[in-house]
Design a protein around this motif. Structure first.
Motif, PDB file in Angstrom:
ATOM      1  N   ASP A   1       0.835  -1.204   0.000  1.00  0.00           N
ATOM      2  CA  ASP A   1       0.000   0.000   0.000  1.00  0.00           C
ATOM      3  C   ASP A   1       0.871   1.256   0.000  1.00  0.00           C
ATOM      4  N   ARG A   2       0.228   2.395   0.082  1.00  0.00           N
ATOM      5  CA  ARG A   2       0.927   3.683   0.033  1.00  0.00           C
ATOM      6  C   ARG A   2       1.987   3.798   1.137  1.00  0.00           C
ATOM      7  N   ARG A   3       1.626   3.357   2.339  1.00  0.00           N
ATOM      8  CA  ARG A   3       2.571   3.414   3.455  1.00  0.00           C
ATOM      9  C   ARG A   3       3.795   2.533   3.197  1.00  0.00           C
ATOM     10  N   LYS A   4       3.557   1.327   2.672  1.00  0.00           N
ATOM     11  CA  LYS A   4       4.651   0.408   2.366  1.00  0.00           C
ATOM     12  C   LYS A   4       5.548   0.988   1.269  1.00  0.00           C
TER      13      LYS A   4
ATOM     14  N   ARG B   1       6.066   4.143   0.618  1.00  0.00           N
ATOM     15  CA  ARG B   1       6.846   5.232   1.211  1.00  0.00           C
ATOM     16  C   ARG B   1       8.064   4.662   1.956  1.00  0.00           C
ATOM     17  N   ARG B   2       7.840   3.595   2.712  1.00  0.00           N
ATOM     18  CA  ARG B   2       8.939   2.968   3.438  1.00  0.00           C
ATOM     19  C   ARG B   2       9.958   2.358   2.474  1.00  0.00           C
TER      20      ARG B   2
END
Length: 120
Positions: A69-72, A74-75
Protein backbone atom coordinates in the motif's frame (compact mmCIF):
# COMPACT_ATOMS: atom_id res chain seq x y z
CA UNK A 1 11.01 -21.52 11.95
CA UNK A 2 7.32 -20.70 11.60
CA UNK A 3 5.48 -21.92 8.49
CA UNK A 4 4.80 -18.29 7.50
CA UNK A 5 8.51 -17.46 7.66
CA UNK A 6 9.39 -20.56 5.63
CA UNK A 7 6.83 -19.58 3.00
CA UNK A 8 8.27 -16.08 2.81
CA UNK A 9 11.85 -17.30 2.50
CA UNK A 10 10.86 -19.79 -0.20
CA UNK A 11 9.08 -17.00 -2.06
CA UNK A 12 12.12 -14.75 -1.86
CA UNK A 13 14.32 -17.56 -3.18
CA UNK A 14 11.94 -18.11 -6.11
CA UNK A 15 11.85 -14.37 -6.80
CA UNK A 16 15.66 -14.14 -6.79
CA UNK A 17 15.95 -17.09 -9.18
CA UNK A 18 13.30 -15.54 -11.44
CA UNK A 19 15.20 -12.24 -11.54
CA UNK A 20 18.51 -13.96 -12.32
CA UNK A 21 16.88 -16.01 -15.09
CA UNK A 22 15.59 -12.75 -16.56
CA UNK A 23 18.99 -11.07 -16.70
CA UNK A 24 19.07 -9.24 -13.38
CA UNK A 25 22.10 -9.20 -11.12
CA UNK A 26 20.98 -9.70 -7.53
CA UNK A 27 23.10 -7.31 -5.47
CA UNK A 28 21.59 -7.92 -2.04
CA UNK A 29 18.99 -10.04 -0.28
CA UNK A 30 17.35 -9.26 3.05
CA UNK A 31 19.40 -6.07 3.46
CA UNK A 32 18.70 -4.44 6.81
CA UNK A 33 19.21 -1.02 8.27
CA UNK A 34 17.63 0.89 11.15
CA UNK A 35 14.61 1.76 8.97
CA UNK A 36 13.73 -1.81 8.01
CA UNK A 37 14.56 -4.49 5.44
CA UNK A 38 14.70 -4.75 1.67
CA UNK A 39 13.86 -8.19 0.30
CA UNK A 40 15.96 -7.95 -2.88
CA UNK A 41 18.11 -5.31 -4.55
CA UNK A 42 18.77 -6.12 -8.21
CA UNK A 43 20.27 -4.37 -11.22
CA UNK A 44 19.23 -4.69 -14.84
CA UNK A 45 20.70 -2.50 -17.54
CA UNK A 46 20.55 1.07 -16.26
CA UNK A 47 18.04 0.28 -13.52
CA UNK A 48 18.46 -0.50 -9.84
CA UNK A 49 15.34 -2.24 -8.54
CA UNK A 50 14.35 -2.51 -4.91
CA UNK A 51 12.07 -5.54 -5.00
CA UNK A 52 9.35 -6.27 -2.45
CA UNK A 53 8.35 -9.94 -2.46
CA UNK A 54 4.93 -11.04 -1.20
CA UNK A 55 4.07 -14.73 -1.05
CA UNK A 56 0.66 -16.21 -0.26
CA UNK A 57 -0.60 -19.78 -0.20
CA UNK A 58 -3.90 -18.67 -1.77
CA UNK A 59 -5.59 -15.45 -2.86
CA UNK A 60 -8.48 -16.13 -0.45
CA UNK A 61 -7.57 -13.07 1.63
CA UNK A 62 -6.53 -10.91 -1.30
CA UNK A 63 -3.77 -10.71 -3.87
CA UNK A 64 -0.23 -10.32 -2.52
CA UNK A 65 0.11 -6.92 -4.18
CA UNK A 66 -2.70 -5.57 -2.00
CA UNK A 67 -0.20 -5.59 0.88
CA UNK A 68 1.99 -3.07 -0.95
CA UNK A 69 0.00 0.00 0.00
CA UNK A 70 0.93 3.68 0.03
CA UNK A 71 2.57 3.41 3.46
CA UNK A 72 4.65 0.41 2.37
CA UNK A 73 5.74 2.22 -0.81
CA UNK A 74 6.85 5.23 1.21
CA UNK A 75 8.94 2.97 3.44
CA UNK A 76 10.42 1.16 0.42
CA UNK A 77 11.56 4.49 -1.04
CA UNK A 78 13.20 5.38 2.28
CA UNK A 79 14.93 2.02 2.38
CA UNK A 80 15.99 2.39 -1.25
CA UNK A 81 17.58 5.75 -0.49
CA UNK A 82 19.35 4.23 2.52
CA UNK A 83 20.73 1.40 0.35
CA UNK A 84 21.95 3.86 -2.28
CA UNK A 85 23.64 5.98 0.43
CA UNK A 86 25.33 2.89 1.86
CA UNK A 87 26.49 1.64 -1.57
CA UNK A 88 27.32 4.69 -3.72
CA UNK A 89 29.92 2.79 -5.75
CA UNK A 90 27.32 0.20 -6.87
CA UNK A 91 24.62 2.69 -7.83
CA UNK A 92 26.34 5.24 -10.07
CA UNK A 93 24.43 5.95 -13.28
CA UNK A 94 21.55 3.67 -12.30
CA UNK A 95 17.93 4.78 -12.21
CA UNK A 96 16.24 3.73 -8.97
CA UNK A 97 12.82 2.07 -9.04
CA UNK A 98 10.55 -0.03 -6.86
CA UNK A 99 9.31 -3.41 -8.13
CA UNK A 100 7.05 -6.00 -6.56
CA UNK A 101 6.89 -9.75 -7.06
CA UNK A 102 3.81 -11.62 -5.94
CA UNK A 103 3.72 -15.40 -5.66
CA UNK A 104 0.57 -17.43 -5.01
CA UNK A 105 0.59 -21.15 -4.30
CA UNK A 106 1.12 -23.66 -1.51
CA UNK A 107 4.60 -24.35 -2.92
CA UNK A 108 6.30 -21.08 -3.92
CA UNK A 109 8.69 -22.93 -6.22
CA UNK A 110 5.73 -23.82 -8.46
CA UNK A 111 3.17 -21.12 -7.62
CA UNK A 112 2.11 -18.39 -10.00
CA UNK A 113 4.53 -15.48 -10.10
CA UNK A 114 3.81 -11.90 -11.18
CA UNK A 115 6.40 -9.14 -11.47
CA UNK A 116 5.31 -5.51 -11.41
CA UNK A 117 8.00 -3.13 -12.62
CA UNK A 118 8.36 0.46 -11.41
CA UNK A 119 5.27 0.52 -9.19
CA UNK A 120 5.94 3.90 -7.58
Amino acid sequence: MAAKDELGRAGEERAAQYLIANGYAVLARNWRCSQGEIDIVAASGTHLAVVEVKTRRTAAYGHPFEAVDRRKLRRLWQLAQAWVSAHPDRTRNLTLRIDAIGIIGPDPSRGSLEHLVDIA
